[in-house]
Each structure stands twice: as C-alpha cells, then as structure tokens.
Design a protein around this motif. Structure first.
Motif, PDB file in Angstrom:
ATOM      1  N   ILE A  26      41.864  36.386  40.500  1.00 57.51           N
ATOM      2  CA  ILE A  26      42.652  35.620  41.470  1.00 57.51           C
ATOM      3  C   ILE A  26      44.075  36.150  41.396  1.00 57.51           C
ATOM      4  CG2 ILE A  26      43.499  33.348  42.166  1.00 57.51           C
ATOM      5  CD1 ILE A  26      40.980  32.164  40.879  1.00 57.51           C
ATOM      6  N   LEU A  27      44.504  36.763  42.476  1.00 59.75           N
ATOM      7  CA  LEU A  27      45.827  37.374  42.555  1.00 59.75           C
ATOM      8  C   LEU A  27      46.690  36.547  43.498  1.00 59.75           C
ATOM      9  CD1 LEU A  27      44.432  40.972  43.091  1.00 59.75           C
ATOM     10  CD2 LEU A  27      45.085  39.919  40.914  1.00 59.75           C
ATOM     11  N   ARG A  28      47.794  36.037  42.998  1.00 63.89           N
ATOM     12  CA  ARG A  28      48.665  35.159  43.782  1.00 63.89           C
ATOM     13  C   ARG A  28      50.010  35.830  44.034  1.00 63.89           C
ATOM     14  NH1 ARG A  28      45.874  30.309  43.053  1.00 63.89           N
ATOM     15  NH2 ARG A  28      44.900  30.075  41.034  1.00 63.89           N
ATOM     16  N   SER A  29      50.499  35.696  45.265  1.00 65.65           N
ATOM     17  CA  SER A  29      51.845  36.150  45.596  1.00 65.65           C
ATOM     18  C   SER A  29      52.836  35.087  45.110  1.00 65.65           C
ATOM     19  CB  SER A  29      51.977  36.343  47.102  1.00 65.65           C
ATOM     20  OG  SER A  29      51.960  35.088  47.760  1.00 65.65           O
ATOM     21  N   PRO A  30      54.120  35.356  45.187  1.00 64.89           N
ATOM     22  CA  PRO A  30      55.081  34.282  44.909  1.00 64.89           C
ATOM     23  C   PRO A  30      54.790  33.088  45.832  1.00 64.89           C
ATOM     24  CG  PRO A  30      56.212  36.379  45.032  1.00 64.89           C
ATOM     25  CD  PRO A  30      54.785  36.632  45.469  1.00 64.89           C
ATOM     26  N   PRO A  31      54.975  31.846  45.344  1.00 61.15           N
ATOM     27  CA  PRO A  31      54.637  30.657  46.134  1.00 61.15           C
ATOM     28  C   PRO A  31      55.248  30.639  47.541  1.00 61.15           C
ATOM     29  CG  PRO A  31      55.106  30.015  43.891  1.00 61.15           C
ATOM     30  CD  PRO A  31      55.436  31.485  43.995  1.00 61.15           C
ATOM     31  N   ALA A  32      56.445  31.164  47.692  1.00 66.82           N
ATOM     32  CA  ALA A  32      57.083  31.160  49.012  1.00 66.82           C
ATOM     33  C   ALA A  32      56.315  32.010  50.017  1.00 66.82           C
ATOM     34  CB  ALA A  32      58.525  31.649  48.898  1.00 66.82           C
ATOM     35  N   ASP A  33      55.599  33.037  49.539  1.00 63.52           N
ATOM     36  CA  ASP A  33      54.812  33.891  50.444  1.00 63.52           C
ATOM     37  C   ASP A  33      53.470  33.267  50.784  1.00 63.52           C
ATOM     38  OD1 ASP A  33      56.872  35.752  50.402  1.00 63.52           O
ATOM     39  OD2 ASP A  33      55.956  36.932  48.797  1.00 63.52           O
ATOM     40  N   GLY A  34      52.847  32.557  49.833  1.00 65.74           N
ATOM     41  CA  GLY A  34      51.642  31.784  50.109  1.00 65.74           C
ATOM     42  C   GLY A  34      50.341  32.548  50.213  1.00 65.74           C
ATOM     43  N   TRP A  35      50.217  33.726  49.629  1.00 73.13           N
ATOM     44  CA  TRP A  35      48.983  34.506  49.697  1.00 73.13           C
ATOM     45  C   TRP A  35      48.187  34.404  48.396  1.00 73.13           C
ATOM     46  CZ3 TRP A  35      47.209  36.561  54.086  1.00 73.13           C
ATOM     47  CH2 TRP A  35      48.114  36.808  55.108  1.00 73.13           C
ATOM     48  N   VAL A  36      46.855  34.332  48.541  1.00 68.28           N
ATOM     49  CA  VAL A  36      45.950  34.379  47.389  1.00 68.28           C
ATOM     50  C   VAL A  36      44.816  35.345  47.747  1.00 68.28           C
ATOM     51  CG1 VAL A  36      44.411  33.094  45.869  1.00 68.28           C
ATOM     52  CG2 VAL A  36      46.468  31.990  46.769  1.00 68.28           C
ATOM     53  N   LEU A  37      44.617  36.365  46.893  1.00 69.12           N
ATOM     54  CA  LEU A  37      43.530  37.325  47.079  1.00 69.12           C
ATOM     55  C   LEU A  37      42.541  37.149  45.937  1.00 69.12           C
ATOM     56  CD1 LEU A  37      45.653  40.497  47.889  1.00 69.12           C
ATOM     57  CD2 LEU A  37      44.564  38.938  49.502  1.00 69.12           C
ATOM     58  N   GLY A  57      35.404  39.943  48.918  1.00 65.14           N
ATOM     59  CA  GLY A  57      36.842  39.744  48.928  1.00 65.14           C
ATOM     60  C   GLY A  57      37.176  38.514  49.742  1.00 65.14           C
ATOM     61  N   GLN A  58      38.067  37.693  49.212  1.00 68.10           N
ATOM     62  CA  GLN A  58      38.553  36.529  49.942  1.00 68.10           C
ATOM     63  C   GLN A  58      40.068  36.599  49.996  1.00 68.10           C
ATOM     64  OE1 GLN A  58      36.963  32.648  48.917  1.00 68.10           O
ATOM     65  NE2 GLN A  58      35.168  33.583  47.990  1.00 68.10           N
ATOM     66  N   VAL A  59      40.600  36.126  51.094  1.00 70.90           N
ATOM     67  CA  VAL A  59      42.048  36.050  51.244  1.00 70.90           C
ATOM     68  C   VAL A  59      42.380  34.672  51.805  1.00 70.90           C
ATOM     69  CG1 VAL A  59      42.009  37.111  53.552  1.00 70.90           C
ATOM     70  CG2 VAL A  59      44.108  37.156  52.201  1.00 70.90           C
ATOM     71  N   ALA A  60      43.443  34.077  51.292  1.00 68.06           N
ATOM     72  CA  ALA A  60      43.895  32.767  51.784  1.00 68.06           C
ATOM     73  C   ALA A  60      45.396  32.833  52.003  1.00 68.06           C
ATOM     74  CB  ALA A  60      43.554  31.660  50.801  1.00 68.06           C
ATOM     75  N   LYS A  61      45.832  32.196  53.065  1.00 75.50           N
ATOM     76  CA  LYS A  61      47.255  32.097  53.382  1.00 75.50           C
ATOM     77  C   LYS A  61      47.605  30.616  53.499  1.00 75.50           C
ATOM     78  CE  LYS A  61      51.388  33.137  55.004  1.00 75.50           C
ATOM     79  NZ  LYS A  61      52.477  33.295  54.086  1.00 75.50           N
ATOM     80  N   TYR A  62      48.559  30.190  52.683  1.00 72.89           N
ATOM     81  CA  TYR A  62      49.038  28.805  52.695  1.00 72.89           C
ATOM     82  C   TYR A  62      50.279  28.748  53.580  1.00 72.89           C
ATOM     83  CZ  TYR A  62      45.952  27.614  48.815  1.00 72.89           C
ATOM     84  OH  TYR A  62      44.856  27.378  48.037  1.00 72.89           O
ATOM     85  N   VAL A  63      50.233  27.876  54.599  1.00 69.41           N
ATOM     86  CA  VAL A  63      51.352  27.711  55.522  1.00 69.41           C
ATOM     87  C   VAL A  63      51.835  26.264  55.398  1.00 69.41           C
ATOM     88  CG1 VAL A  63      52.086  27.809  57.934  1.00 69.41           C
ATOM     89  CG2 VAL A  63      50.333  29.405  57.095  1.00 69.41           C
TER      90      VAL A  63
END
Length: 173
Positions: A26-37, A57-63
């Motif tokens: 589980i690879l997470r971007s900084p919280p402000a960017d909101g991406w999880v791969l 592969g899964q990708v999630a974007k938190y808005v």
C-alpha cells in the motif's frame, strides 16, 4: 505498508484453493494529494492441479468534500491460469463517500473475463464474460466498531448471483 497472507482450504477439488498466497503493498502519497496505490500478486493452487497467478493494481483518489471525502477507485487485474495457458482480464471502478469514524456509502462495478476449471459436474474449462455490481454501506458504532452491509449482483453466461453479506470490522490502534 506491506502484507503477506497465506492460507489453505478443506478437502475439495476446485472450489477453494489448497494453497493461497498474496503479497500486497500500500503506497500512499502525502495526505494533501490523496492518492493510494495498491499493487498485489496472488497465487492459488487447487487440488485438481489447476494454478492461478493474478497481478492486480488498485488506485484510489480521496477528494475532500463536506465532512468527509469522495473516494474514486479503479482496479485492473490479469490472471494467468494453468492448465491450458489461459489469461483473463478484469477491470473495475467505484465511487464512495466516507466520513471518518461515522459512515461510508458507495458502489463498485467490475467486469471482464472469468476463466476457471469447473469444479462440479465435470464440464471442463469455463471462459466467459462477467459483470459484478457491489453496493456497500457501513456505519461506525463507537470509535472501534464498524457495521458493514455489502450487496452482490454478478451475471455470467453460466449463472447469476444475487446476495450480500453483513459484517463487523474491529479497529485496533
């Protein structure tokens, strides 16, 4: 984070794998960017000698939205199946609204190709298109308990499934 899972099943020919192994990151971007791969690889070996290797592969974007977040989710999977040297691909996407420690509601739709050695009736290898629709709703009860309801509608050439399940998720921080 990284996880490795494994397991086995009771004595059956091909419904559940005798050997199950999965590695997932589980690879997470900084919280402000909101991406999880979430890339993963899964291996299944069945008692009828069939084997599967699935790359997913899964990708999630938190808005951020209101008190929570809209979660946009995508998935791609390719499965290599032996015997027969078959390959099956699946793709999916979903949208959810999540308010931390309160509730979540959403839907995930997946479709593609289902290929497997039929376990019952000796009818041999099955290779068919499918679509699955999975609505989900959950509600937190307290800080560490989440009640989950998930529906399932799957349609294939050989059968249709309509059902769902309820569950309890416990959080240990």
């Amino acid at each position: 984070s990284f996880s490795i899972r494994g397991g086995t099943s009771t004595n059956n020919d091909a419904i559940l794998p005798e050997t199950f192994l999965r590695a997932e990151a589980i690879l997470r971007s900084p919280p402000a960017d909101g991406w999880v791969l979430t890339p993963s690889v899964t291996y299944r070996e069945y008692r009828n000698t069939a084997e599967e290797v699935a790359l997913e592969g899964q990708v999630a974007k938190y808005v951020p939205y209101g008190d929570g977040s809209i979660i946009l989710q995508g998935m791609a999977r390719v499965t290599f199946i032996e015997p027969g040297d078959f390959t099956a691909a699946s793709f999916g996407g979903g949208i959810f609204y999540y308010v931390p420690k309160q509730y979540q509601i959403g839907i995930f739709i997946e479709g593609g190709e289902a290929s497997y050695e039929a376990a019952l009736g000796g009818i041999g290898f099955i290779d068919e298109d499918y679509i699955s629709i999975r609505p989900t709703i959950s509600k937190f009860v307290g800080e560490r308990v989440e009640l989950i309801l998930r529906g399932e509608y799957t349609e294939r050439d050989s059968f249709t499934v309509l059902g769902g399940y309820g569950g309890v998720k416990l959080y240990f921080d």
